[in-house]
Design a protein around this motif. Structure first.
Motif, PDB file in Angstrom:
ATOM      1  N   TYR A 138      49.347 -19.099 -21.627  1.00 33.87           N
ATOM      2  CA  TYR A 138      48.724 -18.592 -20.399  1.00 33.87           C
ATOM      3  C   TYR A 138      49.508 -19.003 -19.157  1.00 33.87           C
ATOM      4  CZ  TYR A 138      44.510 -16.565 -22.407  1.00 33.87           C
ATOM      5  OH  TYR A 138      43.649 -15.745 -23.087  1.00 33.87           O
ATOM      6  N   GLU A 141      52.114 -16.421 -18.108  1.00 37.98           N
ATOM      7  CA  GLU A 141      51.802 -15.003 -17.909  1.00 37.98           C
ATOM      8  C   GLU A 141      52.131 -14.523 -16.497  1.00 37.98           C
ATOM      9  OE1 GLU A 141      48.223 -11.700 -18.389  1.00 37.98           O
ATOM     10  OE2 GLU A 141      47.713 -13.829 -18.466  1.00 37.98           O
ATOM     11  N   ALA A 158      48.532  -6.331 -22.784  1.00 42.61           N
ATOM     12  CA  ALA A 158      48.382  -7.792 -22.788  1.00 42.61           C
ATOM     13  C   ALA A 158      47.051  -8.107 -23.443  1.00 42.61           C
ATOM     14  CB  ALA A 158      48.435  -8.346 -21.373  1.00 42.61           C
ATOM     15  N   GLN A 159      47.095  -8.833 -24.557  1.00 38.68           N
ATOM     16  CA  GLN A 159      45.872  -9.220 -25.263  1.00 38.68           C
ATOM     17  C   GLN A 159      45.678 -10.720 -25.068  1.00 38.68           C
ATOM     18  OE1 GLN A 159      47.225  -7.733 -29.115  1.00 38.68           O
ATOM     19  NE2 GLN A 159      45.588  -6.216 -29.072  1.00 38.68           N
ATOM     20  N   HIS A 160      44.463 -11.095 -24.629  1.00 38.08           N
ATOM     21  CA  HIS A 160      44.193 -12.493 -24.337  1.00 38.08           C
ATOM     22  C   HIS A 160      43.355 -13.113 -25.454  1.00 38.08           C
ATOM     23  CE1 HIS A 160      45.232 -10.673 -20.454  1.00 38.08           C
ATOM     24  NE2 HIS A 160      45.733 -11.860 -20.168  1.00 38.08           N
ATOM     25  N   HIS A 163      46.394 -17.420 -26.992  1.00 39.53           N
ATOM     26  CA  HIS A 163      47.569 -17.241 -26.144  1.00 39.53           C
ATOM     27  C   HIS A 163      47.539 -15.802 -25.640  1.00 39.53           C
ATOM     28  CE1 HIS A 163      49.236 -21.047 -27.559  1.00 39.53           C
ATOM     29  NE2 HIS A 163      48.912 -20.669 -28.781  1.00 39.53           N
ATOM     30  N   VAL A 164      48.559 -15.391 -24.910  1.00 46.10           N
ATOM     31  CA  VAL A 164      48.643 -14.008 -24.426  1.00 46.10           C
ATOM     32  C   VAL A 164      49.700 -13.278 -25.248  1.00 46.10           C
ATOM     33  CG1 VAL A 164      48.940 -12.510 -22.420  1.00 46.10           C
ATOM     34  CG2 VAL A 164      48.150 -14.857 -22.101  1.00 46.10           C
ATOM     35  N   THR A 165      49.287 -12.169 -25.900  1.00 47.37           N
ATOM     36  CA  THR A 165      50.222 -11.350 -26.665  1.00 47.37           C
ATOM     37  C   THR A 165      50.593 -10.150 -25.796  1.00 47.37           C
ATOM     38  OG1 THR A 165      49.144 -12.011 -28.712  1.00 47.37           O
ATOM     39  CG2 THR A 165      50.590 -10.087 -28.825  1.00 47.37           C
TER      40      THR A 165
END
Length: 200
Positions: A138, A141, A158-160, A163-165
């Motif tokens: 995070y 980001e 962005a998938q939260h 972590h952020v993917t």
């Protein structure tokens, strides 16, 4: 490396009273090529032939429009192929002048029409997009979002979770530089995913 054209370029030849109006322009696929050719037929309702050739990967095509087979579309396509062009439509509008040119004369006329138009055309390299997938902490980001513009990159998703993917799209030549910047900023915390890999 393949090239394309940012804008149309034109030529005009008169051979034994026949007038050949050539054009090369950026066109992405066969559907768009047909629309362009239909527009030319409307612009030139009394023309004898509107021949065309499209170099666009699986959409490539050539059409003689009533000229003897292989004397127009195919030679035009060969000019585009030899110039390493991609996503380019060549058209030649012919007004018949009353004197037959013969098969060899037609091939030369259609080839020259396209070649002459290309002499004034500006060619630019085809830049293919590439997609990168990674997992970032995070804390990274905000920095990543600010960094995107420097590399002409777009954030597609962005998938939260823990972590952020993120999924990024950018011009292929920029990919290695952005990966290196991200690895450096992430200090070993960035995980790169294969395109179809699930997020961990």
């Amino acid at each position: 490396m393949p090239y394309t054209l940012p804008a149309a370029a034109h030529s005009e030849l008169v051979i034994k009273k026949s007038r050949f109006i050539g054009c090369v322009e950026p066109v992405p696929d066969r559907a768009a090529a047909r629309v362009r050719v239909a527009a030319l037929r409307t612009e030139h309702p009394t023309a004898s032939h509107v021949c065309w050739a499209l170099m666009a990967g699986g959409h490539s095509a050539a059409h003689d429009d009533g000229e003897p087979g292989g004397t127009a579309g195919r030679p035009m396509l060969e000019v585009l192929r030899h110039q390493d062009l991609e996503g380019v439509l060549a058209t030649v509008v012919r007004y018949y002048g009353g004197t037959p040119l013969g098969a060899g004369g037609l091939v030369r006329a259609y080839t020259d029409s396209v070649a002459q138009a290309l002499l004034t055309a500006r060619k630019v390299p085809v830049i293919r997009p590439t997609t990168l997938h990674c997992v970032v902490p995070y804390a990274l980001e905000g920095w990543l979002r600010r960094e995107l513009a420097t590399h002409d990159a777009t954030l597609l998703a962005a998938q939260h979770g823990a972590h952020v993917t993120v999924t990024l799209q950018l011009p292929e030549p920029q990919g290695p530089a952005l990966r290196a910047r991200l690895n450096e900023a992430g200090q070993g915390q960035v995980v790169w995913l294969e395109p179809d890999a699930p997020a961990g």
